[in-house]
Design an enzyme around this catalytic site. Structure first.
Site, PDB file in Angstrom:
ATOM      1  N   ASN A  69       0.872  -1.186   0.000  1.00 43.43           N
ATOM      2  CA  ASN A  69       0.000   0.000   0.000  1.00 43.43           C
ATOM      3  C   ASN A  69       0.902   1.227   0.000  1.00 43.43           C
ATOM      4  O   ASN A  69       1.509   1.545   1.014  1.00 43.43           O
ATOM      5  CB  ASN A  69      -0.887  -0.050   1.251  1.00 43.43           C
ATOM      6  N   TRP A  70       0.972   1.901  -1.147  1.00 42.75           N
ATOM      7  CA  TRP A  70       1.894   3.031  -1.280  1.00 42.75           C
ATOM      8  C   TRP A  70       1.313   4.315  -0.683  1.00 42.75           C
ATOM      9  O   TRP A  70       1.999   5.331  -0.620  1.00 42.75           O
ATOM     10  CB  TRP A  70       2.260   3.236  -2.751  1.00 42.75           C
ATOM     11  N   LYS A  71       0.065   4.265  -0.275  1.00 40.84           N
ATOM     12  CA  LYS A  71      -0.613   5.419   0.359  1.00 40.84           C
ATOM     13  C   LYS A  71      -0.410   6.691  -0.482  1.00 40.84           C
ATOM     14  O   LYS A  71      -0.421   6.630  -1.702  1.00 40.84           O
ATOM     15  CB  LYS A  71      -0.133   5.587   1.796  1.00 40.84           C
TER      16      LYS A  71
ATOM     17  N   HIS B 159      -9.311   0.402   5.256  1.00 41.89           N
ATOM     18  CA  HIS B 159      -8.019   0.613   5.926  1.00 41.89           C
ATOM     19  C   HIS B 159      -8.250   1.482   7.162  1.00 41.89           C
ATOM     20  O   HIS B 159      -9.090   2.380   7.151  1.00 41.89           O
ATOM     21  CB  HIS B 159      -7.033   1.288   4.959  1.00 41.89           C
TER      22      HIS B 159
ATOM     23  N   GLU C 103      -6.743   3.893   8.356  1.00 44.13           N
ATOM     24  CA  GLU C 103      -6.620   5.344   8.142  1.00 44.13           C
ATOM     25  C   GLU C 103      -7.918   5.912   7.586  1.00 44.13           C
ATOM     26  O   GLU C 103      -8.328   7.023   7.927  1.00 44.13           O
ATOM     27  CB  GLU C 103      -5.424   5.636   7.209  1.00 44.13           C
TER      28      GLU C 103
ATOM     29  N   GLU D 147      -4.880  -5.765  10.741  1.00 43.40           N
ATOM     30  CA  GLU D 147      -3.845  -4.748  10.905  1.00 43.40           C
ATOM     31  C   GLU D 147      -4.071  -3.982  12.206  1.00 43.40           C
ATOM     32  O   GLU D 147      -4.881  -3.035  12.230  1.00 43.40           O
ATOM     33  CB  GLU D 147      -3.907  -3.745   9.751  1.00 43.40           C
TER      34      GLU D 147
ATOM     35  N   GLY E 124       2.864   1.655  10.775  1.00 44.87           N
ATOM     36  CA  GLY E 124       3.769   2.790  10.627  1.00 44.87           C
ATOM     37  C   GLY E 124       4.556   3.110  11.882  1.00 44.87           C
ATOM     38  O   GLY E 124       5.153   4.193  11.981  1.00 44.87           O
TER      39      GLY E 124
ATOM     40  N   SER F 290       3.951  -2.806  10.214  1.00 48.16           N
ATOM     41  CA  SER F 290       5.409  -2.807  10.373  1.00 48.16           C
ATOM     42  C   SER F 290       6.061  -4.126   9.949  1.00 48.16           C
ATOM     43  O   SER F 290       7.023  -4.584  10.575  1.00 48.16           O
ATOM     44  CB  SER F 290       5.794  -2.447  11.811  1.00 48.16           C
TER      45      SER F 290
HETATM   46  C1  PEP Z   1      -0.543  -0.268   6.390  1.00 46.94           C
HETATM   47  O1  PEP Z   1      -0.714   0.939   6.412  1.00 46.94           O
HETATM   48  O2  PEP Z   1      -1.411  -1.008   5.922  1.00 46.94           O
HETATM   49  C2  PEP Z   1       0.689  -0.804   6.937  1.00 46.94           C
HETATM   50  C3  PEP Z   1       0.725  -2.068   7.251  1.00 46.94           C
HETATM   51  O3  PEP Z   1       1.736   0.076   7.110  1.00 46.94           O
HETATM   52  P1  PEP Z   1       3.214  -0.272   7.674  1.00 46.94           P
HETATM   53  O4  PEP Z   1       3.677  -1.516   6.990  1.00 46.94           O
HETATM   54  O5  PEP Z   1       4.024   0.921   7.329  1.00 46.94           O
HETATM   55  O6  PEP Z   1       3.044  -0.473   9.145  1.00 46.94           O
END
Ligand code: PEP
Length: 251
Positions: free
Chosen positions: A11-13, A96, A98, A166, A172, A211
């Protein structure tokens, strides 16, 4: 027990632009196209979907979107429908954390998005996960079970579905869940699917996200209910993302 093909999804956000999206996609293509036994997905921002999907056309790397409208068409300024994504992407992330936290998406919205995606032939990657306060009060399992159950209320296209557990506190932060915690919670997710559609529980892929990097992927993938990873930060470097793909597949 069904054999589930592992998934590594990036996921490049909102971290790239069209030029860097193409560079990143090119790097992943070079390093990972030949890896077998793993479903590889990159999710660039909407503006780069056309160019990245053109670049990856005919390769083993799938393209996903980061969001989709629940509505088919009409007066929804700024929204992108599932029909618009068809031909550009095969997958789409829905729910997600976010989007749930920053844009007020409810589990009802998430179900509608997942259903809209699936009815257009896209595979939803449906995210759930608890915040730190929920984990600290010892309610992570029931929270995630409820969140997944309500995000799948009335959902029926089980072949298309991918679920991602998640934990919000691991996204993050550089603090991944332990493999035991991740196993426990992905098993909870599989239990919910079992209750909703017994026949699907063995085949729906349940990913862990939060992460994930090349140092922890192997241990996570060893867990019986973890079928891969949804990856943020570590998906923004072709080398590192390709290491995750290699860990899940056969080089
Ligand atoms: C995500 O935002 O879905 C995610 C898993 O981010 P990260 O790997 O940076 O924790």
């Amino acid at each position: 027990m069904a054999l589930r093909t592992p998934v590594i999804a990036g996921n490049w956000k909102m971290n790239t632009d069209i030029e860097s999206d193409l560079e990143l996609a090119r790097g992943i293509l070079e390093q990972s196209d030949a890896v077998i036994g793993v479903e590889k997905i990159v999710c660039p921002p909407f503006v780069a979907l056309a160019s990245v999907s053109e670049l990856l056309r005919g390769s083993s790397i799938h393209v996903g979107a980061q969001n989709v409208s629940a509505n088919e068409n009409g007066a929804y300024t700024g929204e992108i429908s599932a029909a618009m994504l068809k031909g550009l992407t095969s997958h789409v992330i829905v729910g997600h954390s976010e989007r749930r936290a920053l844009y007020g998406e409810t589990s009802g919205d998430v179900t509608a998005k997942a259903a809209a995606a699936a009815s257009s032939g896209l595979r939803p990657i449906l995210c759930v996960g608890e915040a730190l306060e929920v984990r600290q009060t010892g309610n992570a399992e029931s929270f995630v079970a409820d969140q997944l159950e309500s995000s799948l209320a009335g959902y029926s296209d089980w072949d298309a579905l991918i679920v991602a557990y998640e934990p919000v506190w691991a996204i993050g932060t550089g603090e991944a869940a332990t493999s035991d915690q991740a196993q426990e919670m992905t098993a909870v997710c599989r239990g919910v699917i079992q209750n909703l559609a017994a026949g699907a529980a063995d085949s729906v892929r349940v990913l862990y996200g939060g992460s994930v990097n090349s140092g922890n992927i192997a241990e996570l993938l060893e867990q019986s209910d973890i079928d891969g990873a949804l990856v943020g930060e570590a998906s923004l470097k072709a080398d590192e993302f390709s290491r995750l793909i290699a860990a899940a597949g056969t080089v």
